[in-house]
Design a protein around this motif. Structure first.
Motif, PDB file in Angstrom:
ATOM      1  N   ALA A  96       0.824  -1.212   0.000  1.00 51.57           N
ATOM      2  CA  ALA A  96       0.000   0.000   0.000  1.00 51.57           C
ATOM      3  C   ALA A  96       0.861   1.265   0.000  1.00 51.57           C
ATOM      4  O   ALA A  96       0.461   2.284  -0.571  1.00 51.57           O
ATOM      5  CB  ALA A  96      -0.941   0.001   1.204  1.00 51.57           C
ATOM      6  N   ASP A  97       2.038   1.181   0.616  1.00 54.05           N
ATOM      7  CA  ASP A  97       2.926   2.335   0.663  1.00 54.05           C
ATOM      8  C   ASP A  97       3.849   2.416  -0.553  1.00 54.05           C
ATOM      9  O   ASP A  97       4.664   3.333  -0.656  1.00 54.05           O
ATOM     10  CB  ASP A  97       3.774   2.307   1.941  1.00 54.05           C
ATOM     11  N   GLY A  98       3.734   1.443  -1.460  1.00 49.90           N
ATOM     12  CA  GLY A  98       4.551   1.458  -2.663  1.00 49.90           C
ATOM     13  C   GLY A  98       6.005   1.084  -2.433  1.00 49.90           C
ATOM     14  O   GLY A  98       6.873   1.429  -3.223  1.00 49.90           O
ATOM     15  N   LEU A  99       6.279   0.374  -1.350  1.00 51.80           N
ATOM     16  CA  LEU A  99       7.646  -0.039  -1.046  1.00 51.80           C
ATOM     17  C   LEU A  99       7.967  -1.376  -1.693  1.00 51.80           C
ATOM     18  O   LEU A  99       7.075  -2.153  -2.018  1.00 51.80           O
ATOM     19  CB  LEU A  99       7.845  -0.123   0.467  1.00 51.80           C
ATOM     20  N   GLU A 100       9.249  -1.631  -1.850  1.00 55.42           N
ATOM     21  CA  GLU A 100       9.724  -2.892  -2.413  1.00 55.42           C
ATOM     22  C   GLU A 100      10.471  -3.662  -1.326  1.00 55.42           C
ATOM     23  O   GLU A 100      11.434  -3.138  -0.753  1.00 55.42           O
ATOM     24  CB  GLU A 100      10.690  -2.627  -3.566  1.00 55.42           C
ATOM     25  N   PRO A 101      10.061  -4.891  -1.040  1.00 58.35           N
ATOM     26  CA  PRO A 101      10.803  -5.670  -0.046  1.00 58.35           C
ATOM     27  C   PRO A 101      12.215  -5.950  -0.555  1.00 58.35           C
ATOM     28  O   PRO A 101      12.413  -6.220  -1.732  1.00 58.35           O
ATOM     29  CB  PRO A 101      10.012  -6.964   0.096  1.00 58.35           C
ATOM     30  N   SER A 102      13.160  -5.869   0.336  1.00 61.04           N
ATOM     31  CA  SER A 102      14.543  -6.172  -0.007  1.00 61.04           C
ATOM     32  C   SER A 102      14.789  -7.661   0.220  1.00 61.04           C
ATOM     33  O   SER A 102      14.307  -8.226   1.204  1.00 61.04           O
ATOM     34  CB  SER A 102      15.483  -5.362   0.889  1.00 61.04           C
ATOM     35  N   PRO A 103      15.559  -8.293  -0.655  1.00 52.47           N
ATOM     36  CA  PRO A 103      15.896  -9.700  -0.397  1.00 52.47           C
ATOM     37  C   PRO A 103      16.920  -9.845   0.728  1.00 52.47           C
ATOM     38  O   PRO A 103      17.109 -10.935   1.263  1.00 52.47           O
ATOM     39  CB  PRO A 103      16.478 -10.171  -1.736  1.00 52.47           C
ATOM     40  N   MET A 137      13.727  -5.650   5.422  1.00 53.54           N
ATOM     41  CA  MET A 137      13.618  -4.243   5.046  1.00 53.54           C
ATOM     42  C   MET A 137      12.821  -4.089   3.754  1.00 53.54           C
ATOM     43  O   MET A 137      12.738  -5.010   2.947  1.00 53.54           O
ATOM     44  CB  MET A 137      15.016  -3.657   4.850  1.00 53.54           C
ATOM     45  N   ALA A 138      12.257  -2.914   3.591  1.00 52.75           N
ATOM     46  CA  ALA A 138      11.566  -2.546   2.356  1.00 52.75           C
ATOM     47  C   ALA A 138      11.901  -1.092   2.074  1.00 52.75           C
ATOM     48  O   ALA A 138      12.008  -0.279   2.998  1.00 52.75           O
ATOM     49  CB  ALA A 138      10.056  -2.736   2.503  1.00 52.75           C
ATOM     50  N   PHE A 139      12.071  -0.791   0.798  1.00 49.02           N
ATOM     51  CA  PHE A 139      12.505   0.547   0.406  1.00 49.02           C
ATOM     52  C   PHE A 139      11.599   1.120  -0.663  1.00 49.02           C
ATOM     53  O   PHE A 139      11.010   0.385  -1.462  1.00 49.02           O
ATOM     54  CB  PHE A 139      13.941   0.500  -0.154  1.00 49.02           C
ATOM     55  N   HIS A 140      11.552   2.436  -0.712  1.00 49.93           N
ATOM     56  CA  HIS A 140      10.875   3.129  -1.806  1.00 49.93           C
ATOM     57  C   HIS A 140      11.662   2.832  -3.082  1.00 49.93           C
ATOM     58  O   HIS A 140      12.892   2.725  -3.048  1.00 49.93           O
ATOM     59  CB  HIS A 140      10.831   4.640  -1.530  1.00 49.93           C
ATOM     60  N   PRO A 141      10.984   2.681  -4.229  1.00 47.51           N
ATOM     61  CA  PRO A 141      11.690   2.365  -5.475  1.00 47.51           C
ATOM     62  C   PRO A 141      12.776   3.379  -5.851  1.00 47.51           C
ATOM     63  O   PRO A 141      13.727   3.027  -6.555  1.00 47.51           O
ATOM     64  CB  PRO A 141      10.585   2.357  -6.535  1.00 47.51           C
ATOM     65  N   ASP A 142      12.668   4.603  -5.380  1.00 52.87           N
ATOM     66  CA  ASP A 142      13.656   5.631  -5.720  1.00 52.87           C
ATOM     67  C   ASP A 142      14.946   5.526  -4.910  1.00 52.87           C
ATOM     68  O   ASP A 142      15.929   6.207  -5.216  1.00 52.87           O
ATOM     69  CB  ASP A 142      13.067   7.036  -5.526  1.00 52.87           C
ATOM     70  N   VAL A 143      14.956   4.689  -3.877  1.00 58.30           N
ATOM     71  CA  VAL A 143      16.176   4.523  -3.076  1.00 58.30           C
ATOM     72  C   VAL A 143      17.142   3.653  -3.888  1.00 58.30           C
ATOM     73  O   VAL A 143      16.810   2.538  -4.281  1.00 58.30           O
ATOM     74  CB  VAL A 143      15.875   3.883  -1.708  1.00 58.30           C
ATOM     75  N   SER A 144      18.325   4.186  -4.123  1.00 55.68           N
ATOM     76  CA  SER A 144      19.309   3.475  -4.954  1.00 55.68           C
ATOM     77  C   SER A 144      19.812   2.214  -4.258  1.00 55.68           C
ATOM     78  O   SER A 144      19.732   2.087  -3.026  1.00 55.68           O
ATOM     79  CB  SER A 144      20.494   4.388  -5.260  1.00 55.68           C
ATOM     80  N   GLU A 145      20.357   1.315  -5.046  1.00 51.92           N
ATOM     81  CA  GLU A 145      20.932   0.090  -4.494  1.00 51.92           C
ATOM     82  C   GLU A 145      22.083   0.434  -3.541  1.00 51.92           C
ATOM     83  O   GLU A 145      22.225  -0.184  -2.492  1.00 51.92           O
ATOM     84  CB  GLU A 145      21.421  -0.824  -5.626  1.00 51.92           C
ATOM     85  N   ARG A 146      22.858   1.413  -3.899  1.00 53.82           N
ATOM     86  CA  ARG A 146      23.967   1.850  -3.045  1.00 53.82           C
ATOM     87  C   ARG A 146      23.446   2.329  -1.688  1.00 53.82           C
ATOM     88  O   ARG A 146      23.983   1.972  -0.642  1.00 53.82           O
ATOM     89  CB  ARG A 146      24.739   2.969  -3.746  1.00 53.82           C
ATOM     90  N   ASP A 147      22.391   3.149  -1.706  1.00 52.95           N
ATOM     91  CA  ASP A 147      21.830   3.654  -0.451  1.00 52.95           C
ATOM     92  C   ASP A 147      21.187   2.540   0.360  1.00 52.95           C
ATOM     93  O   ASP A 147      21.240   2.555   1.602  1.00 52.95           O
ATOM     94  CB  ASP A 147      20.824   4.771  -0.724  1.00 52.95           C
ATOM     95  N   ARG A 148      20.593   1.582  -0.312  1.00 51.44           N
ATOM     96  CA  ARG A 148      20.014   0.431   0.404  1.00 51.44           C
ATOM     97  C   ARG A 148      21.104  -0.350   1.119  1.00 51.44           C
ATOM     98  O   ARG A 148      20.956  -0.735   2.279  1.00 51.44           O
ATOM     99  CB  ARG A 148      19.268  -0.483  -0.571  1.00 51.44           C
ATOM    100  N   GLN A 149      22.214  -0.577   0.402  1.00 50.38           N
ATOM    101  CA  GLN A 149      23.330  -1.303   1.009  1.00 50.38           C
ATOM    102  C   GLN A 149      23.927  -0.515   2.173  1.00 50.38           C
ATOM    103  O   GLN A 149      24.240  -1.088   3.218  1.00 50.38           O
ATOM    104  CB  GLN A 149      24.389  -1.597  -0.049  1.00 50.38           C
ATOM    105  N   TYR A 150      24.085   0.786   1.994  1.00 50.64           N
ATOM    106  CA  TYR A 150      24.623   1.627   3.063  1.00 50.64           C
ATOM    107  C   TYR A 150      23.719   1.567   4.294  1.00 50.64           C
ATOM    108  O   TYR A 150      24.199   1.419   5.425  1.00 50.64           O
ATOM    109  CB  TYR A 150      24.782   3.075   2.583  1.00 50.64           C
ATOM    110  N   PHE A 151      22.409   1.683   4.086  1.00 55.23           N
ATOM    111  CA  PHE A 151      21.467   1.619   5.193  1.00 55.23           C
ATOM    112  C   PHE A 151      21.572   0.271   5.907  1.00 55.23           C
ATOM    113  O   PHE A 151      21.608   0.204   7.142  1.00 55.23           O
ATOM    114  CB  PHE A 151      20.032   1.847   4.702  1.00 55.23           C
ATOM    115  N   GLY A 152      21.608  -0.810   5.118  1.00 56.34           N
ATOM    116  CA  GLY A 152      21.720  -2.139   5.711  1.00 56.34           C
ATOM    117  C   GLY A 152      22.983  -2.305   6.529  1.00 56.34           C
ATOM    118  O   GLY A 152      22.957  -2.866   7.639  1.00 56.34           O
ATOM    119  N   LEU A 153      24.102  -1.804   6.015  1.00 60.72           N
ATOM    120  CA  LEU A 153      25.363  -1.896   6.760  1.00 60.72           C
ATOM    121  C   LEU A 153      25.317  -1.065   8.042  1.00 60.72           C
ATOM    122  O   LEU A 153      25.790  -1.493   9.097  1.00 60.72           O
ATOM    123  CB  LEU A 153      26.526  -1.449   5.882  1.00 60.72           C
TER     124      LEU A 153
END
Length: 127
Positions: free
Chosen positions: A77-84, A101-117
């Protein structure tokens, strides 16, 4: 105030209940539909005890799965994408904390990885 007698939260709650109902009543026919044609099960003889045990094992795993219906509905509903990617904090022979985790589609792969780390670092120092 809307003209509707229900809120978006009411819709999400109803959707979560529906998701829960659809995912918590597995039966062997459901397992058969998933297992048929899957390469991992290609060498299991149809009608064998091994096939029966495999089917029952799948049904047991689904029956014991956590109810994440509300989480799943809200992500969609929030338009997020679950991260594997999944973060685990393990203790003595068991997982103590698991974060999906789940991210907005506009969040880059780099930023997703940084957030996860960054989150993994916080988790490692929290307990």
């Amino acid at each position: 105030m809307t003209d509707r007698p229900y809120t978006d939260e009411d819709l999400r709650a109803a959707a979560a209940l529906m998701h829960y109902a659809l995912t918590t009543q597995p039966n062997p026919a459901d397992a058969d539909a998933v297992l048929n044609g899957h390469p991992a099960w290609a060498n299991v003889e149809v009608g064998s005890d091994e096939e029966d045990e495999l089917r029952e094992s799948v049904v047991e795993l689904v029956s014991g799965a956590a109810d994440v219906s509300g989480w799943a509905v809200n992500i969609g509903a929030d338009g997020l994408e679950p991260s594997p990617d999944v973060l685990n904090l393990d203790g003595d022979d068991t997982t103590v904390v698991r974060v999906h985790m789940a991210f907005h589609p506009d969040v880059s792969e780099r930023d997703r990885q940084y957030f996860g780390l960054a989150l993994a670092h916080v988790m490692a120092n929290a307990l």
